[in-house]
Write an enzyme that holds these catalytic residues in place. Sequence first.
Site, PDB file in Angstrom:
ATOM      1  CE  LYS A   1      -3.973   2.187   0.541  1.00 24.67           C
ATOM      2  NZ  LYS A   1      -3.592   3.033  -0.619  1.00 24.67           N
TER       3      LYS A   1
ATOM      4  CE  LYS B   1       4.949   7.479  -1.495  1.00 24.41           C
ATOM      5  NZ  LYS B   1       4.357   7.753  -0.179  1.00 24.41           N
TER       6      LYS B   1
ATOM      7  CB  THR C   1      -2.206  13.478   6.093  1.00 20.90           C
ATOM      8  OG1 THR C   1      -2.436  12.540   5.046  1.00 20.90           O
ATOM      9  CG2 THR C   1      -0.742  13.447   6.492  1.00 20.90           C
TER      10      THR C   1
ATOM     11  CB  SER D   1      -5.700   4.968   2.174  1.00 19.55           C
ATOM     12  OG  SER D   1      -5.440   6.080   1.354  1.00 19.55           O
TER      13      SER D   1
HETATM   14  N1  GLU Z   1       0.990   9.103   0.153  1.00 18.07           N
HETATM   15  C1  GLU Z   1       0.449   9.025   1.490  1.00 18.07           C
HETATM   16  C2  GLU Z   1       1.537   8.642   2.484  1.00 18.07           C
HETATM   17  O1  GLU Z   1       2.717   8.748   2.198  1.00 18.07           O
HETATM   18  C3  GLU Z   1      -0.792   8.135   1.558  1.00 18.07           C
HETATM   19  C4  GLU Z   1      -0.601   6.716   1.152  1.00 18.07           C
HETATM   20  C5  GLU Z   1      -1.907   5.928   1.062  1.00 18.07           C
HETATM   21  O2  GLU Z   1      -2.947   6.471   1.400  1.00 18.07           O
HETATM   22  O3  GLU Z   1      -1.816   4.765   0.653  1.00 18.07           O
HETATM   23  O4  GLU Z   1       1.270   8.303   3.597  1.00 18.07           O
END
Ligand code: GLU
Length: 431
Positions: A70, A106, A190, A349
Site C-alpha cells: 500500500k 510506492k 493526514t 485510505s
Molecule cells: N501518500 C500518502 C503517504 O505517504 C498516503 C498513502 C496511502 O494512502 O496509501 O502516507
Amino acid sequence: MASNLNPFENAQQEIKRAVTRLGMHPAVYEILKQPMKVLTVVIPVQMDDGSIKVFTGYRAQHNNAPGPYKGGIRFHPDVTLDEVKALAMWMTFKCGVVGLPYGGGKGGVACNPKELSRGELERLSRGYIRAVAEVVGAEKDIPAPDVYTNPQIMAWMMDEFSQLKGYNEFGVITGKPLVVGGSAGRNEATARGCSIVVREAAKTLGFSLKGATVAVQGFGNAGSIVARLLHAEGCRIVAVVDSTGGAYNPAGMDPGRLSEHKVKTGSVKGYPGTKSVSSAELLTMECDILVPAALENQITASVASQVKAKIVAEAANGPTTPDGDRVLTQQGVFLIPDILASAGGVTVSYFEWVQNNMGYYWTEQEVNERLEAIMVKGFQEVLTMKKLGKDIDMRLAAYMVAVKRVADAMAVRGWLGNTTSQVAKMEVKPA
Ligand code: GLU
C-alpha cells in the site's frame, strides 16, 4: 548527496537499529533492508502538439507479509528509483506502527505535472497504471495520491484499470473522489491524524493545547489543515511558511483566513498584521509545537541544536536527518516521528478500501472516530515501547513496534525458516 541525506540509507539505519534492539535474527534485517519487488516502466505519451514524450515510472513493493502492498504515487521531476524504494519502505512501517493489514509500496513518475495540460496528465496517468497493471490490484498492491497527484488522477487510474479488467475495481486505488468510491474525511486525514497525536503528546507532557503556540513549516494539504485543526483545539498559530515565504504574528493567526490569502495571492506571505519569517527562523523560534510539513532533511544537527519547541510532530516524510534526531533527543524534545505523525492518510485510505470491499459507506463522523481510535492506540503503543528502555527514543520505539509486527507476520508465514518460533515469541527486553 551526503550519505546521511539519502532517505533510502536513513530508512535502512532505522530498521537496523530496531532489529538489533529487539534482539531479532539478522535475517529480519536482510529481508527488510530492500524492496521485495521493483518494476521500472516506460510510458510513451502523445503530447498535445502531436509529438511523443517518453516518461519513466516506477513501482516499488517493499514487503507484503502483513497484507497487500500500500502506498501513493508521486509525480515529480526529481523522482528516482532510490527515492521510491525509500518511500515504499517507510510505508511498510507507517502501516505497521498503527497496525493496518498492509505492507508498503510506492510509485512514481519522473515528470513535471505543472508543465502538462489536463489531457496530457490524463494520458500519462492512464499510461502509468496500464504499465503497472500486472502488479497492482485490490488484493495485491493499492496505490493512492502522493506529491502532485490528486483524486482526479486516482479516478482516471481506477477507470483505466477497471476497463482493462472488464469490471469496476474501485478498491484498486484509494484517495478517489467521493462519487467513485472515495471516503469521507480522506482529504483531511493526514492532518487530522497528526493533530490527534499532538494532542496525545501534550497530554503526556502535561500541558494544555489551549493557548499553546504552534509553528508550521509547509502550507499544503497537510500543513494548512494541521494549522486549522490545532487552532480549533485552542492553539495559537504564531508562524507558517510555504515555499514562497512566511507569516509571523505572536498573537496568533486564523488559518482559514490565511488559506484564503494564499489562494488570492499565491503565498502566506503578506497576510495582514504579520511580519515576514523565513523557514530557518521558523524551525528555531520560540514555540510549544513545531510541525515540519514540507520536505525531507529540514532539521539537521545544527538546526536541531537551536530548536526550542517542546513537541516536534513530523507531518512530512523524513524531515529530520539522523544527526538531527540525536540532537533533538539529547535536548529532551518530544518527537512524534513521521511514520506515526503522518499515518492518518493511509489509515483513512484503508477505510476507503474496506468501504469499497463492502460497498457500504460511512459518514465523516464514523471515519473520524475510527481514525481517532487507531491514532491514539498507535501513539500509546509507541510510548509504551519507549518506556522499556532509556536508550529508546520515540523514533526507535515507533520502528520497534512496526518492525515487530512485520517480523511476526513473516515468521508465522514461514519466511524465517527455523528462526520462526524465536521471532514470534520474542519479547522486548528492558534495558
Ligand atoms: N501518500 C500518502 C503517504 O505517504 C498516503 C498513502 C496511502 O494512502 O496509501 O502516507
